[in-house]
Scaffold this active site. Structure first.
Site, short mmCIF file in Angstrom:
data_model
loop_
_atom_site.label_atom_id
_atom_site.label_comp_id
_atom_site.label_asym_id
_atom_site.label_seq_id
_atom_site.Cartn_x
_atom_site.Cartn_y
_atom_site.Cartn_z
N TYR A 117 36.79 50.10 43.87
CA TYR A 117 37.19 48.97 44.58
C TYR A 117 38.04 49.20 45.93
O TYR A 117 37.58 49.08 47.11
CB TYR A 117 37.96 48.02 43.42
CG TYR A 117 38.27 46.63 44.51
CD1 TYR A 117 37.46 45.54 44.35
CD2 TYR A 117 39.53 46.28 44.73
CE1 TYR A 117 37.58 44.19 44.91
CE2 TYR A 117 39.81 45.24 45.28
CZ TYR A 117 38.83 44.00 45.31
OH TYR A 117 39.17 42.90 45.94
N LYS A 152 36.58 49.24 49.40
CA LYS A 152 37.24 48.18 50.55
C LYS A 152 37.46 48.99 51.86
O LYS A 152 37.35 48.54 52.94
CB LYS A 152 38.09 47.56 50.19
CG LYS A 152 37.55 46.47 49.07
CD LYS A 152 36.95 45.01 49.96
CE LYS A 152 36.60 44.08 48.72
NZ LYS A 152 35.81 43.01 49.23
N ARG A 177 42.23 38.30 35.37
CA ARG A 177 43.34 38.35 36.18
C ARG A 177 44.65 37.69 36.19
O ARG A 177 44.46 36.61 34.91
CB ARG A 177 43.22 37.82 37.78
CG ARG A 177 42.28 38.90 38.56
CD ARG A 177 41.59 38.45 39.94
NE ARG A 177 40.48 37.64 39.87
CZ ARG A 177 40.15 37.47 41.11
NH1 ARG A 177 40.32 37.52 42.02
NH2 ARG A 177 38.84 36.38 40.81
N ASN A 206 44.73 34.45 33.40
CA ASN A 206 45.12 34.93 31.78
C ASN A 206 46.40 34.19 31.32
O ASN A 206 46.20 33.28 30.32
CB ASN A 206 45.33 36.26 31.61
CG ASN A 206 44.23 37.32 31.58
OD1 ASN A 206 43.20 36.76 31.82
ND2 ASN A 206 44.51 38.39 31.33
N THR A 214 57.99 44.42 35.40
CA THR A 214 58.72 44.52 36.62
C THR A 214 57.98 44.71 37.80
O THR A 214 58.30 44.51 38.86
CB THR A 214 59.69 45.63 36.48
OG1 THR A 214 59.29 46.72 36.24
CG2 THR A 214 60.95 45.40 35.45
N ARG A 261 53.84 40.94 42.40
CA ARG A 261 52.70 40.71 43.24
C ARG A 261 53.37 39.35 44.01
O ARG A 261 54.42 38.76 43.42
CB ARG A 261 51.58 39.95 42.14
CG ARG A 261 50.95 41.35 41.53
CD ARG A 261 50.18 42.33 42.24
NE ARG A 261 49.57 43.31 41.75
CZ ARG A 261 49.80 44.45 41.12
NH1 ARG A 261 51.11 44.69 41.19
NH2 ARG A 261 49.08 45.19 40.58
N ASP A 276 48.12 51.13 38.24
CA ASP A 276 48.50 49.68 38.37
C ASP A 276 49.79 49.97 39.58
O ASP A 276 50.75 50.15 39.32
CB ASP A 276 48.98 48.89 37.02
CG ASP A 276 49.45 47.39 37.48
OD1 ASP A 276 48.49 46.84 38.05
OD2 ASP A 276 50.44 46.98 37.04
#
Ligand SMILES: NC(=O)c1ccc[n+]([C@@H]2O[C@H](COP(=O)([O-])OP(=O)(O)OC[C@H]3O[C@@H](n4cnc5c(N)ncnc54)[C@H](O)[C@@H]3O)[C@@H](O)[C@H]2O)c1
Ligand SMILES: O=c1ccn([C@@H]2O[C@H](COP(=O)(O)OP(=O)(O)O[C@H]3OC[C@@H](O)[C@H](O)[C@H]3O)[C@@H](O)[C@H]2O)c(=O)[nH]1
Length: 346
Positions: free
Chosen positions: A176, A180, A217, A221, A239, A242, A302
């Site tokens: 992804y 992109k 997502r 969720n 912690t 976003r 992540d």
């Protein structure tokens, strides 16, 4: 010899764009603008359709393979004389006549884009090549919905558009992120080499009604879990941050970018930054104070922090988000309750 023009953002000259389709200056009794939205049956795409259909001069064509999108999201427009829905996979060429292309087609939720990573890369690379080929043939302006994921696990905070990012090229998210990044490269190469009119939006996490209930997502969720009375699954350490943008603000930003004179890339997102634990606490307080918060295992790579610097969007597009997270969550709750068939207890 064609006259060279400046693209406004770079010192290097670019070729003039190809002649636009005569449809852009359309005739009597026809719509003035034919707009293709790839991925228009998905979450953001279907809200974009709603907004563009409000203008009676627009004719909207959606091309979607329904991998993560659904006809249900577009049901109010099916049969409308200014609307057309095509089952189409963007990895195949598309021969139609349009004036603008909003190129959204690509699964956005990590669980869906990781499901078939080779297909995700094909969608980003071959799909974007096909849409640029279409833009070139008909002289259409094309907007790509890129992502904050091009910044990877960012070492600069907040992220502005000049940051080149910190992306793992061989990780499970790379299909992804790198897909992109190549799509952005292709956009600029078509712009420089062929004079195509391009626009690139770097979208930060967006939420709102119509997200798939099992989308995976975080906002969808947590809201579905809170409504069902299940524990909110915060992925460790909780912690990580976003910044969440409500979908109507996002659609407004995308349309301004398409209609303006700047190629981008431009960050479009809401700078309000939250840890995932803070998000869970907000959802719990607003939707179901009885649910528990459970810490669960995270997935590899992540990003630890993410917040857009939107100076460019403010200055160049006159855009900034209006809806705060605590106002947007209840709007999404309403839609999820309807679809889950669970009424609010008084
Ligand atoms: N929602 C976000 O937070 C977010 C953030 C950054 C970027 N984006 C980008 O915005 C766009 C839309 O995201 P979304 O949240 O609406 O996702 P979504 O998954 O709801 O929508 C994507 C749409 O593209 C379609 N699609 C996927 N592969 C296709 C293919 N090969 N051919 C044709 N159609 C295809 C899907 O069926 C779906 O309708 C994506 O390009 C995504 O990368 C979204
Ligand atoms: O149930 C969950 C799901 C996710 N999370 C966490 O919530 C954060 C956000 O995860 P999401 O899956 O919603 O989205 P991500 O920010 O990782 O990726 C998104 O970024 C921008 C877009 O391009 C895409 O929509 C998507 O890739 C992550 O830190 C994740 O670990 C939870 O804590 N619990």
């Amino acid at each position: 010899m064609a006259k060279e023009v400046s693209n406004g953002n770079h010192n290097s000259p670019v070729r003039p764009p190809p002649t636009p389709s005569p449809l852009r200056f359309s005739k009597f009794f026809q719509s003035n603008m034919r707009i293709l939205i790839t991925g228009g049956a998905g979450f953001i795409g279907s809200h974009l359709v709603d907004k563009l259909m409000e203008n009676e001069k627009n004719e909207v064509i959606v091309a979607d393979n329904y991998f993560t999108g659904s006809k249900d999201n577009l049901k109010k427009w099916i049969g409308h004389p200014r609307f057309e829905l095509i089952r189409h996979d963007v990895t195949e060429p598309l021969l139609i006549e349009v004036d603008q292309i909003y190129h959204l087609a690509c699964p956005a939720s990590p669980i869906f884009y990781k499901y078939n990573p080779v297909k995700t890369i094909k969608t980003n690379v071959i799909g974007t090549l096909n849409m640029l080929g279409l833009a070139k043939r008909v002289g259409a302006r094309i907007l790509l919905t890129s992502t904050s994921e091009v910044y990877g696990d960012p070492l600069v905070h907040p992220q502005d558009e000049s940051y080149w990012g910190n992306v793992n090229p061989i990780g499970v998210r790379s299909c992804y992120d790198e897909g992109k990044r190549v799509a952005e490269t292709l956009m600029f190469d078509y712009h420089r080499q062929h004079g195509i009119e391009i626009r690139i939006a770097r979208i930060f996490n967006t939420y709102g009604p119509r997200m798939n209930i099992d989308d995976g997502r975080v906002v969808s969720n947590f809201i579905a879990q809170a409504i069902r009375g299940e524990s909110l699954t915060v992925q460790a350490p909780g912690t990580q941050t976003r910044s969440f943008c409500y979908v109507s603000d996002m659609v407004d930003g995308l349309i301004r970018l398409m209609q303006g004179e700047n190629t981008g890339p431009i960050n479009i997102g809401n700078p309000g930054e939250f840890t995932m634990l803070e998000l869970a606490e907000n959802v719990k307080e607003l939707i179901n104070p009885e649910v528990e918060i459970a810490m669960v295992e995270n997935t590899p790579d992540d990003p630890r922090q993410r917040k857009p610097d939107i100076t460019k969007a403010k200055e160049l597009l006159g855009w900034e988000p209006k809806i705060k997270l605590r106002d947007g969550l209840p709007l999404m709750e309403e839609d999820f309750r309807l679809r889950l068939g669970v009424a609010r207890k008084n």
